[in-house]
Design an enzyme around this catalytic site. Structure first.
Site, short mmCIF file in Angstrom:
data_model
loop_
_atom_site.label_atom_id
_atom_site.label_comp_id
_atom_site.label_asym_id
_atom_site.label_seq_id
_atom_site.Cartn_x
_atom_site.Cartn_y
_atom_site.Cartn_z
N GLU A 165 -24.01 -0.26 59.84
CA GLU A 165 -24.89 -0.58 60.97
C GLU A 165 -24.12 -0.26 62.26
OE1 GLU A 165 -27.94 -4.15 59.72
OE2 GLU A 165 -25.87 -4.71 60.10
N SER A 223 -20.17 -9.51 61.72
CA SER A 223 -21.43 -9.47 60.96
C SER A 223 -22.55 -10.18 61.70
CB SER A 223 -21.28 -10.19 59.62
OG SER A 223 -20.08 -9.90 59.01
N HIS A 239 -20.68 -2.25 61.85
CA HIS A 239 -20.75 -3.28 60.82
C HIS A 239 -20.73 -2.63 59.43
CE1 HIS A 239 -23.08 -6.52 58.52
NE2 HIS A 239 -21.81 -6.77 58.49
#
Ligand code: 3H9
Length: 652
Positions: free
Chosen positions: A438, A405, A426
């Site tokens: 992401e 993250s 992500h």
């Protein structure tokens, strides 16, 4: 030809061909009007079948035409003409009949679908209500309670459910078009069914149930206007005659169409579809993927494994020992079972997913994997150790992805022998539900790896947003920034519940402190400890979160966090948190002062704006629209605002 006519015996087949989704554009409306005229005039035609080429029936009005001058025939006028045609029309529906598409089907005299068809009135999701008679005709065909569910909820129904509700007449057993032609032939011998507009509304099953449903829709709307307008339109349909209800529906529709909320929702609709248009990978072929490895069977890893299984991949989950492997396996099975119960997958797909899943304690089980995603403990050295051990067992072309993250993926990539095949994926928790992914591109990643990551996201039905490497990428970096601002406000005079209430009022599903209590305060505490050595000593630092954690208050899971939680799961203002906050203000010599809801939100939005500007400057985010998509899908920034960038760019 956008709309063409062929004949089969005495049946006219009217085909709409307006890719990609057969939206009811001006050309389609004109074509349909001509087809209506021609088939009405032709004595050899006994009935008409309306169907669409390509992947779907009409998916609604053409949204790109909203905001441009309207061109005749309007959809409502055209539909009234079809409804009162001298010959029966049969709608042969495949794919999705949505919005104006379902409204078109409603004016046809018969509706037949194939088994995979979905039908819905999703206008509410675009800040609208059906504007071509949907709110007036639907409760004349199916129970108003179900009409309310479809119109205010915006979720489509499957063909089998549509048949139960009476929304369609038939599901095709064989070829849809052939069955539709047979239905049209049979209909020729019968009188044309009474247009819906001339029928009475279906009776409510219970006034109490109806009132309860209305209350629920209002409570769920959280500041969005269209569900409230949907209630109004349906009440009109039940109380006024059809002609007056149609006029009222049109007025409501036009008002909503020109509203800021609808413009914002349309902005997000198109922004979500544009995130994957990343210039560098245009025309680059993705590598084929069939076997996915996931390392780490915790909540995140198991969620990622389940998401991949639900998308039809073969998946191997790796854990360090048998016990952890069993726990990971159970987690995945629970998610698959829940998905089956929620109707996300069929029984056959469930069985297939279970068969395609294996668990192992050895990286050697990934020797033929095409993509391996690590979801182990959030620590740089741990992750580097996993990635380097993995590549010793894998083919050189296998893509290595990390679900970190916050950590620096450039550093991870550089530690491997294949930096061009290392990428960040992500996911957000729960990974099999949250739409956002992401895709974090490193400095060394090659275009094929990036293209493959986007293709993988598409197969998972995720909205993929490209980010570059940088602490927290897009989502967590912005969230950390406004969380910091919220923490400053604690010291300045607000309580967590004041800030949460202001955020809820603005339209967030929950405030930042409730969210942290839910996620667990220990996670961000660990990150703060990791960053403490490099933190700028001159930067304002709020110790409240650390102090809560030091007392073992990790949020909901420990019964205490910013809030206290009772056994029934309810949150209560915490006297201890309140005292701690006041002590901290005093310790720092800050005079506490009331902060209004308006100022709370202004400070949060301001912080989002400045962080977003930095992300754009640094090239970490590709464009402002991507930031809107991220904030709406990761943290529940109210969709009807269009996201923070769109919201703040509006005049006034
Ligand atoms: C309405 O009907 C009002 C009426 O009640 C009253 C009127 C008077 N218009 O989503 P995808 C484009 S309001 C124009 O990636 P999928 C989309 O932008 C409407 N364009 O495909 C994309 O373009 P691009 C009510 C549209 O297979 C491409 O089509 N209807 C429209 O994942 C492919 O889209 C809705 O709200 C449109 N209506 O999903 C339905 N729809 O390729 C909205 C799509 O250039 N649409 N495009 O990026 C959907 O939900 C999905 O697109 C659908 C297909 C499920 C149909």
């Amino acid at each position: 030809m956008t709309v063409s006519i062929q004949t089969r015996g005495n049946i006219a087949i009217v085909t709409i061909d307006n890719p990609p989704v057969n939206a009811a554009s001006h050309a389609v409306r004109l074509g349909l009007q001509n087809a209506l005229h021609q088939t009405s005039q032709d004595d050899a035609v006994q009935a008409v079948v309306l169907h669409c080429a390509g992947r779907t029936f009409i998916a609604g009005a053409d949204i790109t035409e909203f905001g441009t001058p309207s061109q005749d025939p309007s959809l409502p006028d055209l539909l009234t003409q079809i409804e009162t045609a001298s010959k029966p029309w049969v709608a042969a529906i495949h794919g999705t009949a949505l919005g104006g598409g379902l409204e078109t089907a409603l004016v046809c005299h018969y509706r037949i679908t194939d088994r995979a068809t979905k039908l819905g009135l999703p206008e509410v999701n675009l800040g609208l209500i059906p504007g071509a008679g949907g709110t007036v005709r639907l409760p004349r065909l199916i129970a108003p309670e179900h009409a309310l569910e479809m119109i205010a909820g915006g979720k489509p129904v499957a063909a089998t459910r549509a048949l139960e509700l009476g929304l369609i007449d038939q599901i095709a057993e064989g070829d849809l078009l052939e069955d539709a032609i047979a239905l049209a032939q049979a209909s020729g011998a019968r009188p044309i069914p009474l247009p819906l507009i001339e029928r009475p509304v279906v009776a409510l099953s219970s006034q109490d149930k109806w009132d309860g449903m209305i209350r629920k829709v209002k409570a769920k709307a959280r500041g969005q206007n269209s569900p409230i307008a949907a209630i109004k339109a349906l009440e009109n349909a039940l109380e006024l005659g059809a002609p007056a209800a149609l006029v009222a529906e049109r007025a409501l529709f036009l008002e909503l169409r020109d509203s800021d909320q609808s413009k914002a929702l349309r902005h997000i609709f198109f922004a979500e579809r544009a995130t994957a248009q990343v210039g560098r990978i245009k025309g680059v072929a993705a590598a084929p993927l069939s076997h996915i490895g996931v390392v780490g069977g915790g909540t995140m890893g198991a969620g990622i494994a389940a998401a991949c299984l639900l998308a039809g991949y073969r998946v191997t989950l790796i854990e360090r020992n048998e016990e952890a492997a069993d726990t990971g396996r159970d987690r995945v099975h629970v998610t698959l079972d829940q998905s089956r119960k929620r109707g996300v997958i069929t029984l056959a797909a469930h069985l297939q997913a279970v068969e395609s899943f294996q668990v192992s304690t050895s990286y050697a089980a990934l020797s033929d994997a095409d993509l391996v995603i690590e979801a182990v403990f959030e620590d740089m050295q741990v992750k580097i150790d996993v990635l380097t051990a993995l590549e010793a067992e894998m083919r050189p072309e296998t893509i290595l992805a990390t679900n970190t993250s916050y950590l620096d993926i450039n550093e991870m990539a550089a530690a491997t022998q294949r930096p061009s095949r290392v990428i960040g994926l992500h996911f957000f928790s729960p990974a099999h539900i949250m739409k956002l992914l992401e895709i974090v591109v490193t400095d060394s990643v090659d275009d094929q790896t990036t293209a493959t990551a986007f293709a993988f996201a598409k197969r998972l039905k995720k909205i993929a947003v490209r980010a570059k490497v940088g602490e927290g990428f897009i989502a967590n970096r912005i969230m950390s920034a406004y969380r910091r601002e919220a923490e400053y406000m604690l010291e300045d005079g607000a309580m967590p519940w004041d800030i949460d209430a202001a955020m809820r009022d603005f339209g967030f599903p929950m405030g930042i402190f409730e969210m942290q209590d839910l996620a667990g305060l220990d996670i961000s505490w660990a990150m703060r400890k990791r960053l403490s050595a490099t933190r700028d000593p001159d930067q304002r630092y709020v110790d409240i979160g650390d102090k809560l954690c030091e007392s073992g208050h990790f949020g909901r899971k420990t019964g205490r966090g910013y809030y206290d939680y009772t056994e029934d799961g309810r949150a209560h203002h915490s006297a201890e948190t309140s005292a701690l906050i006041k002590d901290e203000s005093q310790r720092k010599g800050i005079t506490r002062a009331h902060i209004s809801d308006k100022i709370i939100m202004a400070r949060i939005l301001d912080r989002i704006r400045s962080e977003a500007a930095a992300l754009l400057d640094q090239g970490i985010a590709r464009c402002a629209d991507d930031i809107d998509v991220v904030m709406v899908n990761a943290f529940g920034f109210p969709r009807w605002t269009g996201g923070p960038m769109f919201y703040q760019s509006r005049p006034g």
